[in-house]
Design a protein around this motif. Structure first.
Motif, short mmCIF file in Angstrom:
data_model
loop_
_atom_site.label_atom_id
_atom_site.label_comp_id
_atom_site.label_asym_id
_atom_site.label_seq_id
_atom_site.Cartn_x
_atom_site.Cartn_y
_atom_site.Cartn_z
N LEU A 144 -1.99 4.85 6.06
CA LEU A 144 -1.90 3.78 5.07
C LEU A 144 -2.87 2.64 5.34
N HIS A 145 -3.09 2.29 6.59
CA HIS A 145 -3.98 1.17 6.88
C HIS A 145 -4.64 1.41 8.22
N ARG A 146 -5.88 1.00 8.33
CA ARG A 146 -6.63 1.21 9.57
C ARG A 146 -7.46 -0.02 9.88
N TYR A 147 -7.56 -0.33 11.17
CA TYR A 147 -8.44 -1.37 11.66
C TYR A 147 -9.39 -0.77 12.67
N GLN A 163 0.85 -1.19 0.00
CA GLN A 163 0.00 0.00 0.00
C GLN A 163 0.88 1.23 0.00
#
Length: 462
Positions: free
Chosen positions: A259-262, A235
């Motif tokens: 960039l990334h999420r939870y 990503q």
């Protein structure tokens, strides 16, 4: 009715110059070779280019518009701030003079193509809606000889297994490209190029598992040792925004690029509310092991503040190690501002330095001396503890200690008295599991403790 059917058939023949279809007749009826209605073809002409220049002169600019891709031997992709690497496209049209987003890499006249074949936005048939129960696209649609999916993942070539099958073309490339542009979002909704929804409602069996997204790469031995690494998923954000900070107490702010999420739950604020989820990330063994869990590449993090923040956590969160199911071995956390908490709850455990015990969580006990009824009444393991002196104590005694690699170094003080007879309380001997302590007067001769005295001590293993 017969006239109406004939009219519809005629219209289909006109608007669908390329359609191959299976009807309810006894044999297929072929209507051309394509489902594309009213295709907008690319524009082909010649261009005179000068190396390093973004301006070209074309023989015929009719139909060329801003935004069209430019394809020719004299120009290719270039690095731009907006998209890192982008193929050349038209940025301006002035008569037969075309301005490109990338500079020319060659000089002389060359064939040039503007744009790719697209469906006309004015088409009324198949331009806006297409429905199919099963779809096979790319090499997946090229007969049984191209159906290699079942060779690497059993059952994947069944229609009932995958409603949509897309295999990249033999010449290479992407199986699927999904894209969105924020300037096209006129309804106020966010731009989502890809959305995946899994709805678990009711199953006929409790034994079915579910996975919303599954990625699998099969790396054949014949492809080992190539020049580039294999990355299953990457990503990247090419950002021209001003960099914004983030910490556990400062999230969801305008301008932050993540960039990334939870997250768990869908944000609903009224009942029925969702239950908590189990984990954000699982790293598990599945036949083979990972050499690393997480790797932070050199220079990947900004260290201008003194260090890169590999992991940021709020208070009352930390790291935890387990020794067995539902049994934790040690934790590191911060439960109050400016305080680091290290907890080793297992009996007899402690802190090691370079593989050797440094401090034990197990409190020392009195082996002999210190008077009748003496005891260790409070402790922080061997790091610090308090002795309550008993009756007829003599000059000191022996403490039983957790086993050290070589021995213990201890010192202490008698808080109840400080005089010529009780001047210095010191260590006189040690073993791996014991320490001997005694009181000395100002002349360096052992003297007696007094019943009821309070002695405090600290010990370090070596």
């Amino acid at each position: 009715m017969k006239k109406m059917r004939a009219l519809i058939s005629a219209l289909l023949l006109v608007y669908l110059p390329g359609v191959g279809a299976q009807t309810n007749l006894s044999s297929p009826v072929s209507v051309g070779t394509s489902l594309i209605p009213d295709a907008s073809p690319p524009i082909n002409t010649t261009a005179s280019a000068t190396i390093g220049s973004t301006t070209i002169s074309v023989a015929n600019a009719t139909g060329v518009t801003v935004g069209m891709g430019i394809y020719g031997d004299f120009v290719g992709e270039c690095s731009t701030a907006n998209a890192a690497f982008t193929n050349a496209y038209v940025t301006a049209v002035n008569g037969n003079s075309i301005t490109m987003s990338c500079p020319a890499t060659k000089t002389d006249p060359y064939p040039v193509q503007f744009g790719q074949q697209r469906i006309s936005t004015e088409s009324a048939i198949l331009a806006n809606n297409l429905g199919a129960y099963y779809a096979k696209i790319g090499s997946a649609s090229k007969g049984n000889t191209a159906a290699w999916l079942n060779q690497v993942s059993t059952g994947q070539d069944y229609q009932a297994t995958s409603a949509l099958q897309v295999i990249a073309p033999p010449g290479g490339g992407y199986g699927i490209t999904t894209a969105a542009r924020s300037s096209d979002a006129t309804g106020g909704a966010a731009a989502f190029p890809l959305q995946s929804i899994l709805y678990l409602d009711s199953w006929s069996s409790a034994n079915y598992k579910s996975e919303n997204t599954y990625l699998q790469d099969n790396l054949a031995a014949a492809t080992d040792g190539k020049s580039a690494p294999h990355i299953q998923m990457e990503q990247s954000i090419n950002s021209l925004w001003v960099t914004q900070g983030e910490d556990p107490y400062f999230v969801n702010q305008p301008g932050q690029t993540i960039l990334h999420r939870y997250d768990c739950g869908t944000g609903q604020s009224s009942a029925p509310l969702p239950n908590n989820c189990t984990s954000a990330i699982d790293i598990v063994k599945n036949g083979a092991q990972l050499r690393n869990g997480i790797v932070v590449s050199s220079d990947a993090l900004d260290v201008s503040s003194g260090f890169g923040s590999v992991l940021s956590m709020p208070l009352n969160n930390g790291l935890i190690w387990y020794s067995a199911k539902n049994t934790y071995s040690a934790t590191i956390s911060s439960k109050s501002p400016g305080m680091l908490d290290i907890n080793v709850p297992t009996s007899g455990a402690g802190i090691r330095l370079n593989g050797s015990l440094l401090i034990s969580a197990q409190a020392p006990t009195i082996s002999s001396g210190f008077g009748s009824g003496a005891s260790v009444v409070a402790s922080n393991g061997t790091a610090a503890f308090r002795i309550s002196v008993g009756a007829s104590p003599g000059s000191g005694g022996v403490l039983s200690m957790p086993e050290a690699p070589n021995g213990w170094v201890c010192d202490g003080s008698d808080l109840s008295q400080m005089n010529s007879s009780a001047f210095y309380f010191r260590q006189t001997a040690f073993t791996k599991t014991s320490v001997t302590m005694a009181m000395y007067n100002t002349s360096g001769v052992q003297s007696n403790l007094i019943a009821g005295d309070t002695v405090v001590m600290k010990c370090v293993a070596f």
